[in-house]
Scaffold this motif. Structure first.
Motif, PDB file in Angstrom:
ATOM      1  N   ASP A  11       0.838  -1.218   0.000  1.00  0.00           N
ATOM      2  CA  ASP A  11       0.000   0.000   0.000  1.00  0.00           C
ATOM      3  C   ASP A  11       0.867   1.260   0.000  1.00  0.00           C
ATOM      4  OD1 ASP A  11      -2.395  -1.281   0.030  1.00  0.00           O
ATOM      5  OD2 ASP A  11      -2.983  -0.655   2.058  1.00  0.00           O
ATOM      6  N   ASP A  12       0.252   2.392  -0.410  1.00  0.00           N
ATOM      7  CA  ASP A  12       0.902   3.688  -0.194  1.00  0.00           C
ATOM      8  C   ASP A  12       0.700   4.026   1.277  1.00  0.00           C
ATOM      9  OD1 ASP A  12       1.606   4.089  -2.806  1.00  0.00           O
ATOM     10  OD2 ASP A  12      -0.341   4.970  -3.316  1.00  0.00           O
ATOM     11  N   GLY A  13       1.768   4.290   1.969  1.00  0.00           N
ATOM     12  CA  GLY A  13       1.626   4.533   3.407  1.00  0.00           C
ATOM     13  C   GLY A  13       1.337   5.986   3.709  1.00  0.00           C
ATOM     14  N   SER A  14       0.546   6.234   4.746  1.00  0.00           N
ATOM     15  CA  SER A  14       0.314   7.632   5.122  1.00  0.00           C
ATOM     16  C   SER A  14       0.555   7.907   6.590  1.00  0.00           C
ATOM     17  CB  SER A  14      -1.111   8.038   4.755  1.00  0.00           C
ATOM     18  OG  SER A  14      -2.022   7.231   5.454  1.00  0.00           O
ATOM     19  N   LEU A  15       0.705   6.859   7.397  1.00  0.00           N
ATOM     20  CA  LEU A  15       0.836   7.084   8.841  1.00  0.00           C
ATOM     21  C   LEU A  15       2.076   6.409   9.422  1.00  0.00           C
ATOM     22  CD1 LEU A  15      -2.862   6.299   9.917  1.00  0.00           C
ATOM     23  CD2 LEU A  15      -1.872   8.555   9.581  1.00  0.00           C
ATOM     24  N   VAL A  16       2.621   7.052  10.435  1.00  0.00           N
ATOM     25  CA  VAL A  16       3.677   6.428  11.246  1.00  0.00           C
ATOM     26  C   VAL A  16       3.039   6.128  12.601  1.00  0.00           C
ATOM     27  CG1 VAL A  16       5.941   6.737  12.326  1.00  0.00           C
ATOM     28  CG2 VAL A  16       5.467   7.821  10.131  1.00  0.00           C
ATOM     29  N   TYR A  17       3.351   4.966  13.163  1.00  0.00           N
ATOM     30  CA  TYR A  17       2.700   4.520  14.398  1.00  0.00           C
ATOM     31  C   TYR A  17       3.702   4.276  15.517  1.00  0.00           C
ATOM     32  CZ  TYR A  17      -0.938   3.086  11.037  1.00  0.00           C
ATOM     33  OH  TYR A  17      -1.873   3.050  10.040  1.00  0.00           O
ATOM     34  N   VAL A  18       3.262   4.567  16.741  1.00  0.00           N
ATOM     35  CA  VAL A  18       3.998   4.120  17.929  1.00  0.00           C
ATOM     36  C   VAL A  18       2.996   3.335  18.772  1.00  0.00           C
ATOM     37  CG1 VAL A  18       5.183   4.814  20.047  1.00  0.00           C
ATOM     38  CG2 VAL A  18       5.587   6.078  17.926  1.00  0.00           C
ATOM     39  N   LEU A  19       3.377   2.107  19.095  1.00  0.00           N
ATOM     40  CA  LEU A  19       2.478   1.231  19.850  1.00  0.00           C
ATOM     41  C   LEU A  19       2.497   1.617  21.330  1.00  0.00           C
ATOM     42  CD1 LEU A  19       0.666  -1.179  19.214  1.00  0.00           C
ATOM     43  CD2 LEU A  19       2.652  -2.673  19.513  1.00  0.00           C
ATOM     44  N   LEU A  40      -2.316  -8.316  16.966  1.00  0.00           N
ATOM     45  CA  LEU A  40      -2.472  -9.639  17.593  1.00  0.00           C
ATOM     46  C   LEU A  40      -3.410  -9.563  18.795  1.00  0.00           C
ATOM     47  CD1 LEU A  40       1.200 -11.048  17.587  1.00  0.00           C
ATOM     48  CD2 LEU A  40      -0.692 -11.691  16.079  1.00  0.00           C
ATOM     49  N   THR A  41      -3.550  -8.354  19.347  1.00  0.00           N
ATOM     50  CA  THR A  41      -4.487  -8.101  20.461  1.00  0.00           C
ATOM     51  C   THR A  41      -5.216  -6.795  20.111  1.00  0.00           C
ATOM     52  OG1 THR A  41      -2.888  -6.686  21.587  1.00  0.00           O
ATOM     53  CG2 THR A  41      -2.817  -9.030  22.148  1.00  0.00           C
ATOM     54  N   ASP A  42      -6.145  -6.381  20.929  1.00  0.00           N
ATOM     55  CA  ASP A  42      -6.650  -5.010  20.778  1.00  0.00           C
ATOM     56  C   ASP A  42      -5.449  -4.095  21.047  1.00  0.00           C
ATOM     57  OD1 ASP A  42      -9.138  -5.997  20.374  1.00  0.00           O
ATOM     58  OD2 ASP A  42      -9.924  -5.510  22.378  1.00  0.00           O
ATOM     59  N   ILE A  43      -5.286  -3.080  20.226  1.00  0.00           N
ATOM     60  CA  ILE A  43      -4.103  -2.235  20.408  1.00  0.00           C
ATOM     61  C   ILE A  43      -4.466  -0.755  20.533  1.00  0.00           C
ATOM     62  CG2 ILE A  43      -2.336  -3.722  19.354  1.00  0.00           C
ATOM     63  CD1 ILE A  43      -2.743  -2.248  16.729  1.00  0.00           C
ATOM     64  N   LYS A  44      -3.609  -0.031  21.248  1.00  0.00           N
ATOM     65  CA  LYS A  44      -3.695   1.432  21.313  1.00  0.00           C
ATOM     66  C   LYS A  44      -2.438   1.954  20.645  1.00  0.00           C
ATOM     67  CE  LYS A  44      -6.418   2.500  25.364  1.00  0.00           C
ATOM     68  NZ  LYS A  44      -6.350   2.837  26.779  1.00  0.00           N
ATOM     69  N   LEU A  45      -2.623   2.907  19.733  1.00  0.00           N
ATOM     70  CA  LEU A  45      -1.503   3.400  18.933  1.00  0.00           C
ATOM     71  C   LEU A  45      -1.491   4.905  18.875  1.00  0.00           C
ATOM     72  CD1 LEU A  45      -2.528   1.350  15.856  1.00  0.00           C
ATOM     73  CD2 LEU A  45      -0.277   1.082  16.842  1.00  0.00           C
ATOM     74  N   TRP A  46      -0.304   5.483  18.879  1.00  0.00           N
ATOM     75  CA  TRP A  46      -0.158   6.892  18.568  1.00  0.00           C
ATOM     76  C   TRP A  46       0.166   6.997  17.079  1.00  0.00           C
ATOM     77  CZ3 TRP A  46      -1.773  10.171  22.062  1.00  0.00           C
ATOM     78  CH2 TRP A  46      -1.759   9.785  23.404  1.00  0.00           C
ATOM     79  N   THR A  47      -0.457   7.929  16.394  1.00  0.00           N
ATOM     80  CA  THR A  47      -0.206   8.055  14.955  1.00  0.00           C
ATOM     81  C   THR A  47       0.083   9.508  14.574  1.00  0.00           C
ATOM     82  OG1 THR A  47      -2.460   8.555  14.246  1.00  0.00           O
ATOM     83  CG2 THR A  47      -1.914   6.235  14.504  1.00  0.00           C
ATOM     84  N   ILE A  48       0.870   9.639  13.519  1.00  0.00           N
ATOM     85  CA  ILE A  48       1.074  10.953  12.904  1.00  0.00           C
ATOM     86  C   ILE A  48       1.008  10.738  11.405  1.00  0.00           C
ATOM     87  CG2 ILE A  48       3.615  10.728  13.012  1.00  0.00           C
ATOM     88  CD1 ILE A  48       3.720  13.806  13.318  1.00  0.00           C
ATOM     89  N   ASN A  49       0.365  11.655  10.688  1.00  0.00           N
ATOM     90  CA  ASN A  49       0.262  11.414   9.248  1.00  0.00           C
ATOM     91  C   ASN A  49       1.458  12.007   8.502  1.00  0.00           C
ATOM     92  OD1 ASN A  49      -0.263  14.103   8.417  1.00  0.00           O
ATOM     93  ND2 ASN A  49      -2.423  13.858   8.918  1.00  0.00           N
TER      94      ASN A  49
END
Ligand code: CMP
Length: 249
Positions: free
Chosen positions: A78-86, A127-136
């Motif tokens: 995919d074309d990526g648009s977000l960076v994630y921190v778990l 793999l589980t329910d997750i909480k993520l910080w994202t920046i576009n």
């Protein structure tokens, strides 16, 4: 070999031409979350060289999202648009159906496509329910670009006040005992710094260029050109200004 068919939860990539109009929104977060994001950035090989100001701006702009167990967070290709921190939970990284690794809280993922403007290198699944910080991508690139633009305009203000001085072989650039409120950066060439009174005892130093020469009120040593030398001459006032600017960026 089974290829994972997944629909990514990720929004489509945004138009990079919109960059200058992006408003950076800050999202409140706990001290612990700020530290988690900051440490994640500092631990990541591709992000750890960012400037402190850039890291703090990224921390500020990240916002929280939740994704349910089993969902695809990133789809390979995919074309990526977000960076994630778990922040919470666990994800699995796969490429062409093969498991690469699992990641837990405090890890970054999705940085490659955003940093290098390429498609997603792997699939990431919750793999589980997750909480993520994202920046576009747009906020991320705006932070990178703004810092670069601010520094560029500071350099442009500063540069016209720099004078260039040229010296021929044997010229004194600095005389021991003289007073002076300028310092010099060797731009090209070599200089020698005499030891004792006789010039033939001079040690010829090949200083890397650029290299600052003497900023003392009273010059503690002479500096003599060996061959043609070009120096940038900086006034003491500007030196303080330069230090102030570099502390901002
Ligand atoms: P990106 O290519 O943007 O999207 C998939 C992400 O998976 C990738 O960024 C990395 O953050 C992450 N990842 C973790 N391990 C690997 C790996 N071995 N190869 C490629 N991507 C990986």
């Amino acid at each position: 070999r089974t290829k994972r068919l997944a629909i990514s939860a990720e929004p489509a990539a945004l138009d990079p031409t919109q960059l200058p109009n992006v408003t950076l929104t800050s999202y409140t977060k706990s001290k612990a979350s700020q530290e988690l994001i900051q440490n994640a950035l500092l631990e990541n090989d591709f992000m750890k060289h960012l400037e402190v100001g850039q890291i703090l701006a990224i921390v500020d702009c990240m916002h929280l999202t939740t994704i349910s167990q089993g969902c695809c967070v990133i789809k390979e290709g995919d074309d990526g648009s977000l960076v994630y921190v778990l922040e919470e939970g666990k994800v699995e990284v796969t490429k062409e159906g093969h498991k690469l690794c699992t990641m837990g809280p405090g890890k970054i993922f999705g940085e490659l496509a955003v940093l290098y403007n390429c498609t997603r290198a792997a699939t990431v699944t919750a793999l589980t329910d997750i909480k993520l910080w994202t920046i576009n991508r747009q906020c991320f690139q705006t932070i990178m670009m703004r810092t670069g633009l601010i520094r560029h305009s500071q350099h442009m203000e500063f540069l016209p006040s720099l004078k260039t001085a040229r010296y021929a072989d044997g010229d004194y650039i600095i005389r021991q005992g003289a007073t002076g409120d300028t310092f010099f950066i060797i731009s090209e060439g070599q200089v020698s710094i005499p030891v004792g009174r006789k010039l033939d005892l001079a040690v010829t130093v090949t200083l890397p260029s650029p290299w600052p020469l003497s900023r003392e009120d009273v010059r503690t040593a002479s500096v003599i050109a060996v061959g043609d030398v070009t120096c940038l001459v900086v006034d003491r006032e500007l030196e303080a200004e330069a230090a102030f600017f570099s502390s901002l960026s």
